[in-house]
Every structure is written in C-alpha cells, then in structure tokens.
Design an enzyme around this catalytic site. Structure first.
Site, PDB file in Angstrom:
ATOM      1  N   LYS A 149       0.881  -1.172   0.000  1.00  0.00           N
ATOM      2  CA  LYS A 149       0.000   0.000   0.000  1.00  0.00           C
ATOM      3  C   LYS A 149       0.917   1.219   0.000  1.00  0.00           C
ATOM      4  O   LYS A 149       1.198   1.830   1.047  1.00  0.00           O
ATOM      5  CB  LYS A 149      -0.903  -0.053   1.244  1.00  0.00           C
ATOM      6  CG  LYS A 149      -2.200   0.678   1.051  1.00  0.00           C
ATOM      7  CD  LYS A 149      -3.238   0.242   2.048  1.00  0.00           C
ATOM      8  CE  LYS A 149      -4.372   1.229   2.144  1.00  0.00           C
ATOM      9  NZ  LYS A 149      -5.091   1.504   0.905  1.00  0.00           N
ATOM     10  N   GLU A 182      -9.175  -5.739  -9.302  1.00  0.00           N
ATOM     11  CA  GLU A 182      -9.943  -5.028  -8.265  1.00  0.00           C
ATOM     12  C   GLU A 182     -10.455  -3.726  -8.853  1.00  0.00           C
ATOM     13  O   GLU A 182     -10.257  -3.454 -10.037  1.00  0.00           O
ATOM     14  CB  GLU A 182      -9.086  -4.785  -7.030  1.00  0.00           C
ATOM     15  CG  GLU A 182      -7.819  -3.968  -7.269  1.00  0.00           C
ATOM     16  CD  GLU A 182      -6.960  -3.780  -6.022  1.00  0.00           C
ATOM     17  OE1 GLU A 182      -7.466  -3.981  -4.900  1.00  0.00           O
ATOM     18  OE2 GLU A 182      -5.782  -3.415  -6.181  1.00  0.00           O
TER      19      GLU A 182
HETATM   20  N1  PMP Z   1      -7.685  -2.175  -3.091  1.00  0.00           N
HETATM   21  C1  PMP Z   1      -7.022  -1.017  -3.069  1.00  0.00           C
HETATM   22  C2  PMP Z   1      -6.191  -0.645  -4.241  1.00  0.00           C
HETATM   23  C3  PMP Z   1      -7.130  -0.161  -1.969  1.00  0.00           C
HETATM   24  O1  PMP Z   1      -6.470   0.987  -1.953  1.00  0.00           O
HETATM   25  C4  PMP Z   1      -7.946  -0.547  -0.888  1.00  0.00           C
HETATM   26  C5  PMP Z   1      -8.072   0.349   0.308  1.00  0.00           C
HETATM   27  N2  PMP Z   1      -8.730   1.538  -0.008  1.00  0.00           N
HETATM   28  C6  PMP Z   1      -8.639  -1.760  -0.955  1.00  0.00           C
HETATM   29  C7  PMP Z   1      -8.472  -2.556  -2.062  1.00  0.00           C
HETATM   30  C8  PMP Z   1      -9.515  -2.229   0.167  1.00  0.00           C
HETATM   31  O2  PMP Z   1      -8.725  -2.573   1.295  1.00  0.00           O
HETATM   32  P1  PMP Z   1      -9.241  -2.357   2.770  1.00  0.00           P
HETATM   33  O3  PMP Z   1     -10.466  -3.170   2.934  1.00  0.00           O
HETATM   34  O4  PMP Z   1      -8.119  -2.822   3.634  1.00  0.00           O
HETATM   35  O5  PMP Z   1      -9.507  -0.908   2.944  1.00  0.00           O
END
Ligand code: PMP
Length: 288
Positions: A149, A182
């Site tokens: 991230k 995603e």
């Molecule tokens: N994919 C991406 C690219 C993200 O940045 C995020 C978080 N905003 C998610 C999926 C979802 O992850 P989380 O449930 O940990 O927020």
C-alpha cells in the site's frame, strides 16, 4: 482538527512535512486507511501488520514499534474527539537529497489524520453503483507489487480518471492476464448460484481488511466462499456483485460495462453480508 506528526499534534494548517521528503518527491512511502466505529478501531492490529509488511517490502526501516503506532492512532482519535471516523496513516521515507536513492533519506515521517470520509452518496448504497472496465491494467507483481500500500497510487488514479472521462465514478481494473484484479480502491466480490467468489491476491489486488472480514462473514453466514481468478464475463453474468474497502465499506455493484448484474439491483446475499458486517464493526476493534 489536530494532525499527528512524529509524536506531536499540530493544527491542520500547521501540519507540514518537507518538500524534500521523498514521499512528496517520488511517492516513496506507505499508508493505511483505517476506520473507527463507535469508539473501536476496526482490526487495528491487522492494519498495522499490513503497514509493517508494506514497509518491509520497500526496505523502509520503521523507527517505531507496532504498539507505538497503534497508540498514536488511538491518541489521534481521542485528540479529535472522534467516536466514528476514518484514519489516514502515512509513513514517508523522510527528507533526502534530489535523486531517487532512499539512502540519502533520514527521519521518516509518521503522519496520522483522523477525520471523516464519505466515499459514495447514501443513494448508491441503497440502489447500487455502476462501473466500467478501463484500459489501464493493475500494476504487475513484477513491477510494483499491488500488495504494497504505497504512496504511489497513480496506477489507480489513472484508472479512476479513465472511468470519470467515460462518465462513471468507479472502474474495474484487469491484470496483465486479463483477469479481474480489483476496483480503483476496493476489492471485488461476485455471487453466482449462491457461491461467493473473490480473486486471490495473486490476481493483483490489495489484501483488503474488509475483504478478509467479508470472506469470514460469508462462511459464518453459511455461504461457500471461493478465492479464484475470474474474468469480466463472470462479473457480467454473476447474480450479484459488490465492492469492499475500509472507506467504501460494502457497496453493491449493479452494472458493469453497460450490462446489468443479476436483476440490476443489490442482491440478497450482498444485503445479508452488509448487515452482518455492520453488526461486527461496532463491537470488534481496539477501544480508543
Ligand atoms: N484495493 C485497493 C487498491 C485499496 O487501496 C484498498 C483500500 N482503499 C482496498 C483494495 C480495500 O482494502 P481495505 O479493505 O483494507 O480498505
């Protein structure tokens, strides 16, 4: 609002980092998005584990312990008198010379912004979101691993711009193989014949905290939960689809590429999972 930077709180306008910080110059750093529900920080230790894994992956030495970071998150919520909100935690590489090398950097910055967020209007949670598949592919594991991230979100931002240029607020990204990865900032789930599917992280998605929680809930609710690769075709022909993310929570996706998904309305299993998720978030978490 008070912003936490390396152990101190600053007024919003006084909260600053150097323009020589490689986080600013090169997107060299990492972050987390965390939610606070009814005075409980949802899955805080798991968020901090993911943060430290991101740090490890980019060779960023964290001068703080996990407990110190968790304490700082809770302190930021208390300082801002929040009981519900969204916490953005950023770790930047720190100040350095011009040039990419992180070896010139010292003093990584830990910034915590505890605030509110509403990613989508309420109406879309009731009626569902529409999205389009964009030409930009999700980062390859061989280039910038999507599990990190990192502060470099241009891959996702370019995809978002493409969607917006086409009149959509959200997009689906495929990976280099053409499988579903995603959405711009959310994980994707589909439901077909009562089975819930989501792509494995090898498909190029972030290991989402909400994704993990929903996978657990799906099994608890008695649905078969399968992690496997799938394509746009599987989304077009699914009975239901929904997206998950800390900021977005769970939002139904009712149309992709002008094809209505299922009935074109939020599905029953999606609604069950939303209700189950709403139940756990207010009781599960670290008390601030
Ligand atoms: N994919 C991406 C690219 C993200 O940045 C995020 C978080 N905003 C998610 C999926 C979802 O992850 P989380 O449930 O940990 O927020």
């Amino acid at each position: 609002m008070k912003v936490y930077i390396n152990g101190k709180f600053y007024d919003k306008d006084e909260a600053k980092v150097s323009v020589f910080d490689h986080g600013f110059l090169y997107g060299d750093g990492i972050f987390e998005g965390i939610r606070l529900y009814s005075g409980n920080v949802f899955r805080l230790p798991m968020h901090i584990d993911r943060l430290f894994k991101s740090a490890r992956a980019i060779c960023l030495d964290m001068p703080w312990s996990k407990q110190e970071v968790m304490d700082a998150v809770c302190a930021s919520c208390r300082e801002n008198k929040l009981t519900d909100g969204y916490i953005r935690l950023v770790v930047s590489r720190g100040k350095g010379a011009l040039g990419l090398s992180p070896l010139t950097c010292s003093d990584p910055q830990l910034v915590i912004i505890a605030d509110q967020i509403q990613l989508y209007p309420d109406e879309l949670y009731t009626n569902g979101l529409k999205a389009i598949t964009v030409p930009t592919r999700r980062n390859s594991h061989a280039a910038l691993p999507p599990m990190v991230k990192s502060l470099n979100y241009l891959n996702n931002i370019l995809a978002k711009i493409e969607a917006q240029n086409l009149g959509y607020s959200e997009c689906l990204l495929l990976n280099q193989e053409g499988n579903v990865a995603e959405c711009s900032g959310d994980n994707v789930f589909i439901v077909s014949e009562g089975v819930v599917y989501t792509p494995p992280t090898s498909a190029g998605n972030l290991s989402g905290m909400t994704r993990r929680a929903v996978m657990e809930l799906a099994e608890k609710e008695g649905f078969k939960m399968v992690e496997r690769d799938f394509t746009r075709y599987d989304v077009w022909t699914a009975d239901e689809c929904f997206l998950t993310g800390t900021a977005a929570k769970i939002i139904p996706l009712v149309e992709l590429d002008k094809r209505p998904i299922g009935t074109g309305k939020p599905g029953e299993i999606t609604k069950k999972l939303i209700a189950a998720f709403n139940k756990i978030v207010s009781v599960e978490g670290v008390k601030i």
